[in-house]
Design an enzyme around this catalytic site. Sequence first.
Site, short mmCIF file in Angstrom:
data_model
loop_
_atom_site.label_atom_id
_atom_site.label_comp_id
_atom_site.label_asym_id
_atom_site.label_seq_id
_atom_site.Cartn_x
_atom_site.Cartn_y
_atom_site.Cartn_z
N ASN A 56 0.83 -1.20 0.00
CA ASN A 56 0.00 0.00 0.00
C ASN A 56 0.86 1.25 0.00
O ASN A 56 1.88 1.32 0.69
CB ASN A 56 -0.91 0.01 1.23
CG ASN A 56 -1.98 -1.06 1.15
OD1 ASN A 56 -2.98 -0.91 0.46
ND2 ASN A 56 -1.75 -2.18 1.82
N GLU A 61 -12.21 -7.74 -2.38
CA GLU A 61 -11.66 -7.80 -1.02
C GLU A 61 -12.76 -8.16 -0.03
O GLU A 61 -13.94 -7.88 -0.25
CB GLU A 61 -11.06 -6.44 -0.63
CG GLU A 61 -9.89 -6.00 -1.48
CD GLU A 61 -9.29 -4.68 -1.01
OE1 GLU A 61 -8.15 -4.70 -0.53
OE2 GLU A 61 -9.99 -3.65 -1.12
#
Length: 615
Positions: free
Chosen positions: A427, A546
């Site tokens: 990320n 997700e």
Amino acid sequence: MKTIECPLQEARRLDALHKLNLLDTPPSEAFDRITRMAASLFGLPIAAVSLTDSDRQWFKSRVGVEYSSIPRLRAPCGQVADSGALLVIPDLLLDDYFRDSPLAASGIRYYAGAPLMTLDGHCLGAMCVLGTEPRQTTPQEMAALRDLASMVMAQIELTHALGRIDAVSGLPNRTQFIDDFHDLQLDAAPHEQRLAVMINLATPEQLGHAARAMKSSYLDDLVTGAAKWLREAIGPGRTIYHVATVQFVLLAPAGATLDTWLPGIESRMQTALAIAKTRYVATPSVGVVPFDVGVDDSLNVLRKARSAAHDAIACPSHVAVYSQSEDALYQRRFTLLNDFSAALENTGQLRLVFQPRVDIATGECCGAEALLRWNHPTLGVVGPAEFIPIVERSGLAQAATAWVLDAALRRQRTWRDEGLFIDVSVNVSAANLMEPDFAACVAAGLARHGLPASCLELEITESAIMEQPQKAHAALAAIAALGVGLAIDDFGTGYSSLAYLQKMPADVVKIDQSFIREIDSDVRQQALVSVMITLSQDLGHRVVAEGVETMAALDFLRKAGCDEAQGYLFARPLEAASFQAWCAAARAPAAAAAVVAAAPGYAPRSRSARGPGPA
């Protein structure tokens, strides 16, 4: 004979001296002028403004003296400070007490000193003259010495006043508030509860915008206007303190309670809001903090009041009472932010865990998301939902990403050396996209660990891109040019998802888990996710769902044509060794079949995933 004050009187005298902040300050011409006048009037080589500290005589001003201080023991100025009376010694060698003093040993024979008295009766030291020959003192000279001492005290009080009144608002400042609060502790009944009220004139964002867009006089006008209004609002006989650039504090009178005071504060606040919004484009807020006299100190009361004023910005009335729970939460956040910097430098606190990404068609593990975890040395495990938002809003965001990136690439190198070829995603925050050399740092990290660009994927949220779109897109283009994969994280929660899908050089779209949680039972969610999948794939992106936790959700995603899934249905985030074992188990035909067996008749899709690349 030396006069000895009682310990309490001496403590108060020293407190009065230290509050003036005169000790060990640079020379001042205003004081030196008086000292030169004293030496000239007496026709003596030595004169000084001597301040009596606990163990020394320190000279704020001096003529004919090279040193800046002498020991207080057997110093005549020390006796002046103890007695508060004028002291004349015609000949030190004939004085029973001072004949053995350091002054007499250095050749001083004559001394005359007048006390430097504060308005509340504390003697700070002496205005003194000294000579190397014995002499007498006339009444006129004694009167002149007293006048010179008065001139010194006038200068001290002037200097002190200038340091206690804000030049813009004309109100007593933070230093004066601290002193007055100390006096309140002495005068009020122990454990008596009082109220402190802080008025904050504008939000930090408003001040930042004003600093960029308005003239420098804007802030002065805001402060002076507020000071005038506050004086009128609280009435005569009450003191309000200007304790920070746009913050004022007042102490409610004895007996005031939240029940009796809050309605009046909220009423006046509505008037203040109307004035501030129309004249200054500012949003004031008020924080109220109850405190116990003798328990809370002045700085802690200011801190609590500031915390309440900040909380008040979000309140409809713009008035908030101090909340201990909110304050504790804020202090915890501040502690975590401070400690995270040390965690980046010390081994053992931070580590990565890895959550598998599974190819829905084959059940094979096709990647892993690297997730940061923190084991605090005293607080224990701190969840990522708590510390990551704090870090991302701070100046540590770049350093945190650098740590995660290096750790992920180091783990990649180890896995490849052991025969596990798996793509890892990391990320990236908005702060990283603003770094002019971020792409170069990514390339350097890959080279340092001997890894191909194809093994790495960077995940970026839409909101991160929207902060500064042009710079963000330039950074993403440079990263894509390296061959590093790019994924749009938390898709569907951003500002303009569809518009940015066609602009971003992304390979992967990750549908946010908030759209997946109820997908097995919510028809609208199903329709929305189906559109997301189709549109993203039509634009050339691979789609990852997700937060997949149930077989029903996986079944729907498979039928909708989704490429990959990630979630607790397959595995929670795993330690590095556990992830490696999980991958080995998942590669077995039986394990792969178990992942997909719940939905017979599925049609495997071709995968455009990047290969493992050269080691």
